[in-house]
Design a protein around this motif. Structure first.
Motif, PDB file in Angstrom:
ATOM      1  N   ARG A  88      41.992  34.886  80.315  1.00 27.02           N
ATOM      2  CA  ARG A  88      40.747  34.825  81.265  1.00 27.02           C
ATOM      3  C   ARG A  88      39.944  33.820  80.448  1.00 27.02           C
ATOM      4  O   ARG A  88      38.396  33.662  80.345  1.00 27.02           O
ATOM      5  N   GLY A  89      39.659  32.792  79.323  1.00 25.35           N
ATOM      6  CA  GLY A  89      39.445  31.973  79.287  1.00 25.35           C
ATOM      7  C   GLY A  89      38.563  32.229  77.857  1.00 25.35           C
ATOM      8  O   GLY A  89      37.415  31.724  77.272  1.00 25.35           O
ATOM      9  N   LEU A  90      38.090  33.292  77.065  1.00 26.29           N
ATOM     10  CA  LEU A  90      37.883  33.697  75.493  1.00 26.29           C
ATOM     11  C   LEU A  90      38.316  33.507  74.441  1.00 26.29           C
ATOM     12  O   LEU A  90      39.950  33.580  75.026  1.00 26.29           O
ATOM     13  N   LEU A  91      38.015  32.692  74.071  1.00 26.50           N
ATOM     14  CA  LEU A  91      38.378  32.643  72.013  1.00 26.50           C
ATOM     15  C   LEU A  91      38.794  33.561  72.220  1.00 26.50           C
ATOM     16  O   LEU A  91      38.083  34.872  71.843  1.00 26.50           O
ATOM     17  N   ALA A  92      39.906  33.557  71.653  1.00 28.03           N
ATOM     18  CA  ALA A  92      41.104  35.061  70.895  1.00 28.03           C
ATOM     19  C   ALA A  92      41.207  34.862  69.483  1.00 28.03           C
ATOM     20  O   ALA A  92      40.207  34.397  69.245  1.00 28.03           O
ATOM     21  N   PHE A  93      40.775  35.692  68.752  1.00 26.47           N
ATOM     22  CA  PHE A  93      40.361  36.581  67.432  1.00 26.47           C
ATOM     23  C   PHE A  93      41.827  36.404  67.021  1.00 26.47           C
ATOM     24  O   PHE A  93      42.384  37.028  67.392  1.00 26.47           O
ATOM     25  N   THR A  94      41.549  35.645  65.574  1.00 30.82           N
ATOM     26  CA  THR A  94      43.250  35.636  64.752  1.00 30.82           C
ATOM     27  C   THR A  94      43.388  37.049  64.572  1.00 30.82           C
ATOM     28  O   THR A  94      42.271  37.470  63.868  1.00 30.82           O
ATOM     29  N   GLU A  95      44.286  37.120  63.483  1.00 28.40           N
ATOM     30  CA  GLU A  95      44.587  38.315  62.865  1.00 28.40           C
ATOM     31  C   GLU A  95      43.259  38.282  61.349  1.00 28.40           C
ATOM     32  O   GLU A  95      43.171  39.298  60.939  1.00 28.40           O
ATOM     33  N   ALA A  96      43.654  36.728  60.762  1.00 27.31           N
ATOM     34  CA  ALA A  96      42.388  36.401  59.722  1.00 27.31           C
ATOM     35  C   ALA A  96      41.087  37.025  60.311  1.00 27.31           C
ATOM     36  O   ALA A  96      39.875  38.101  59.226  1.00 27.31           O
ATOM     37  N   GLY A 115      24.876  48.634  66.109  1.00 30.61           N
ATOM     38  CA  GLY A 115      22.925  48.356  66.217  1.00 30.61           C
ATOM     39  C   GLY A 115      23.706  45.949  66.237  1.00 30.61           C
ATOM     40  O   GLY A 115      24.806  46.171  66.662  1.00 30.61           O
ATOM     41  N   ARG A 116      22.386  45.784  66.192  1.00 31.00           N
ATOM     42  CA  ARG A 116      22.867  44.571  66.679  1.00 31.00           C
ATOM     43  C   ARG A 116      22.285  43.412  65.006  1.00 31.00           C
ATOM     44  O   ARG A 116      22.743  42.520  65.454  1.00 31.00           O
ATOM     45  N   ALA A 117      21.280  43.895  64.427  1.00 31.08           N
ATOM     46  CA  ALA A 117      21.237  43.554  63.158  1.00 31.08           C
ATOM     47  C   ALA A 117      22.193  42.550  61.548  1.00 31.08           C
ATOM     48  O   ALA A 117      22.364  41.909  61.628  1.00 31.08           O
ATOM     49  N   LEU A 118      23.283  44.335  62.374  1.00 30.09           N
ATOM     50  CA  LEU A 118      24.506  43.080  61.292  1.00 30.09           C
ATOM     51  C   LEU A 118      25.331  42.097  61.978  1.00 30.09           C
ATOM     52  O   LEU A 118      26.163  41.239  61.067  1.00 30.09           O
ATOM     53  N   TRP A 119      25.154  42.591  63.270  1.00 26.98           N
ATOM     54  CA  TRP A 119      26.243  41.425  63.621  1.00 26.98           C
ATOM     55  C   TRP A 119      26.052  40.044  64.001  1.00 26.98           C
ATOM     56  O   TRP A 119      26.186  39.299  63.458  1.00 26.98           O
ATOM     57  N   ILE A 120      24.171  40.220  63.902  1.00 28.87           N
ATOM     58  CA  ILE A 120      23.374  38.679  64.399  1.00 28.87           C
ATOM     59  C   ILE A 120      23.583  38.464  62.266  1.00 28.87           C
ATOM     60  O   ILE A 120      23.675  37.220  62.094  1.00 28.87           O
ATOM     61  N   GLU A 121      23.817  38.512  61.294  1.00 25.33           N
ATOM     62  CA  GLU A 121      23.928  38.669  60.163  1.00 25.33           C
ATOM     63  C   GLU A 121      25.365  37.873  59.996  1.00 25.33           C
ATOM     64  O   GLU A 121      25.077  37.670  59.136  1.00 25.33           O
ATOM     65  N   LEU A 122      26.169  38.530  60.617  1.00 22.70           N
ATOM     66  CA  LEU A 122      27.562  38.138  60.150  1.00 22.70           C
ATOM     67  C   LEU A 122      28.097  36.455  60.766  1.00 22.70           C
ATOM     68  O   LEU A 122      28.437  35.838  60.534  1.00 22.70           O
ATOM     69  N   GLU A 123      27.130  36.139  62.694  1.00 19.11           N
ATOM     70  CA  GLU A 123      27.439  34.876  62.947  1.00 19.11           C
ATOM     71  C   GLU A 123      26.924  34.490  62.465  1.00 19.11           C
ATOM     72  O   GLU A 123      27.195  33.364  62.207  1.00 19.11           O
ATOM     73  N   ARG A 124      25.460  34.512  61.759  1.00 16.10           N
ATOM     74  CA  ARG A 124      24.640  33.589  60.834  1.00 16.10           C
ATOM     75  C   ARG A 124      26.050  33.169  59.917  1.00 16.10           C
ATOM     76  O   ARG A 124      25.870  32.084  58.961  1.00 16.10           O
ATOM     77  N   SER A 125      26.592  33.614  58.922  1.00 13.95           N
ATOM     78  CA  SER A 125      27.096  33.719  58.210  1.00 13.95           C
ATOM     79  C   SER A 125      28.360  32.961  57.911  1.00 13.95           C
ATOM     80  O   SER A 125      29.195  32.769  57.216  1.00 13.95           O
ATOM     81  N   GLY A 126      28.775  32.907  59.451  1.00 13.63           N
ATOM     82  CA  GLY A 126      30.093  32.030  60.082  1.00 13.63           C
ATOM     83  C   GLY A 126      31.482  32.624  59.669  1.00 13.63           C
ATOM     84  O   GLY A 126      32.076  32.364  59.339  1.00 13.63           O
ATOM     85  N   LEU A 127      31.258  34.450  59.610  1.00  9.01           N
ATOM     86  CA  LEU A 127      32.272  35.456  59.135  1.00  9.01           C
ATOM     87  C   LEU A 127      33.197  34.783  59.896  1.00  9.01           C
ATOM     88  O   LEU A 127      34.218  34.864  59.528  1.00  9.01           O
ATOM     89  N   THR A 128      32.969  34.309  62.016  1.00 10.79           N
ATOM     90  CA  THR A 128      34.376  34.111  62.417  1.00 10.79           C
ATOM     91  C   THR A 128      34.072  33.310  62.903  1.00 10.79           C
ATOM     92  O   THR A 128      32.416  32.263  63.571  1.00 10.79           O
ATOM     93  N   ARG A 129      34.404  32.815  64.217  1.00 10.91           N
ATOM     94  CA  ARG A 129      34.085  31.501  65.382  1.00 10.91           C
ATOM     95  C   ARG A 129      32.549  32.267  66.288  1.00 10.91           C
ATOM     96  O   ARG A 129      32.535  31.681  67.630  1.00 10.91           O
TER      97      ARG A 129
END
Length: 320
Positions: A88-96, A115-129
């Motif tokens: 459906r066009g979404l970027l697939a998550f890898t096992e890693a 919530g939102r704060a934790l996930w925003i922090e993880l996005e800023r840290s570049g945990l995944t794409r």
């Protein structure tokens, strides 16, 4: 650094060929591909990398257009696999990436995970794409349910067993905070309270002791009987509603009920905010142990901490 002119060359020196349907995205990416030594196909050819924009319908094997821009930004040819799009066009998550999400969330509280704060922090840290919304959705809807599969039953014995298991979890892993010894839910009509009682419950004088006795007598009256299946059905529906509403698993909902003496409204508020609706703290293992003592001074301390009505409800809830 200047973009490499061999950025989009295979290891054997052959240029990478890309196909992207005509449009603004192709106009934007064409100069980047050509500058990096790649080629663009007029039609989809065998062996060409099929590019598609995230979010649009894409066939299996399509690669996100983010692959090109990411390679240019890093000035290196990256592997294609992490940029594969789902159907459906979404970027697939890898096992890693799944493993990284599970590691990052481990030990985080229910409210923080939802919530939102934790996930925003993880996005800023570049945990995944992925965006923080995509990471949260991936964890709540796909990863966490695998950690705890709820029993597909309305058997009263199994429901009680679930509460017993949750209670043992409190005693073994949360000794000293937020635990209880109870094993069942109370119904919502047993825990309704009138506005304004919260403030009056802060007192610890004789009036409160009398109020506590009245509450105990009122709640200990014989209740109208009903079949176990009806009661369990109501419990299951309430828990399923909370699981869907707050995107949490069954075990988390069960523990929240235990912390809030089975109060449906208080449990709902707690799952949303991590706090009690009436401003009092949630019950802990130590509080329950204190409650078992036949000591008026200790009882008055608990009344000061939780209010007389909450103490009365806790006693009835424990004995149920």
């Amino acid at each position: 650094a200047a973009p490499s002119r061999s950025l989009f060359l295979w290891d054997d020196g052959r240029p990478m060929r890309f196909y992207l349907r005509p449009g603004l995205a192709k106009l934007r990416l064409a100069p980047l591909v050509l500058a990096g030594g790649g080629r663009l196909c007029r039609v989809q050819e065998p062996g060409a990398v099929l590019l598609a924009q995230p979010g649009e319908a894409a066939p299996d094997g399509a690669v996100s257009t983010e692959y090109v821009t990411e390679c240019v930004e890093r000035n290196q040819r990256l592997p294609l696999e992490p940029f594969l799009l789902a159907a459906r066009g979404l970027l697939a998550f890898t096992e890693a990436e799944d493993a990284a999400l599970l590691q990052a969330v481990r030990g985080q509280g229910t409210v923080r995970v939802s919530g939102r704060a934790l996930w925003i922090e993880l996005e800023r840290s570049g945990l995944t794409r992925h965006s923080w919304q995509a990471m949260r959705d991936r964890y709540l809807r796909h990863l966490r349910p695998r950690l705890w599969e709820p029993p597909q039953t309305e058997d009263p014995t199994q429901i009680k067993g679930l509460f017993a298991a949750a209670n043992r979890e409190f005693e073994s892993t949360e000794s000293g905070s937020d635990s209880s010894d109870v094993a069942e839910l109370s119904t919502q009509d047993e825990v309704e309270r009138s506005p304004g009682e919260t403030a009056s419950n802060m007192k610890t004088g004789p009036e409160d002791s009398a109020f506590l006795d009245i509450q105990l007598q009122r709640q200990e009256r014989p209740k109208s009987t009903c079949s176990s299946s009806i009661v369990v059905g109501q419990v299951v529906k309430t828990m399923e509603h909370f699981m869907e509403k707050f995107a949490v698993d069954l075990f988390t909902v069960t523990q929240a009920f235990l912390k809030n003496s089975g109060d449906v409204e208080a449990t709902s508020y707690f799952l949303q905010t991590g706090q009690r609706l009436d401003g009092y703290p949630v019950w802990s293992r130590e509080d329950d142990l204190e409650l078992q003592k036949d000591d008026e001074h200790v009882r008055n301390k608990l009344i000061t901490k939780f209010g007389a009505e909450n103490v009365a409800k806790r006693i009835v809830f424990r004995e149920s």
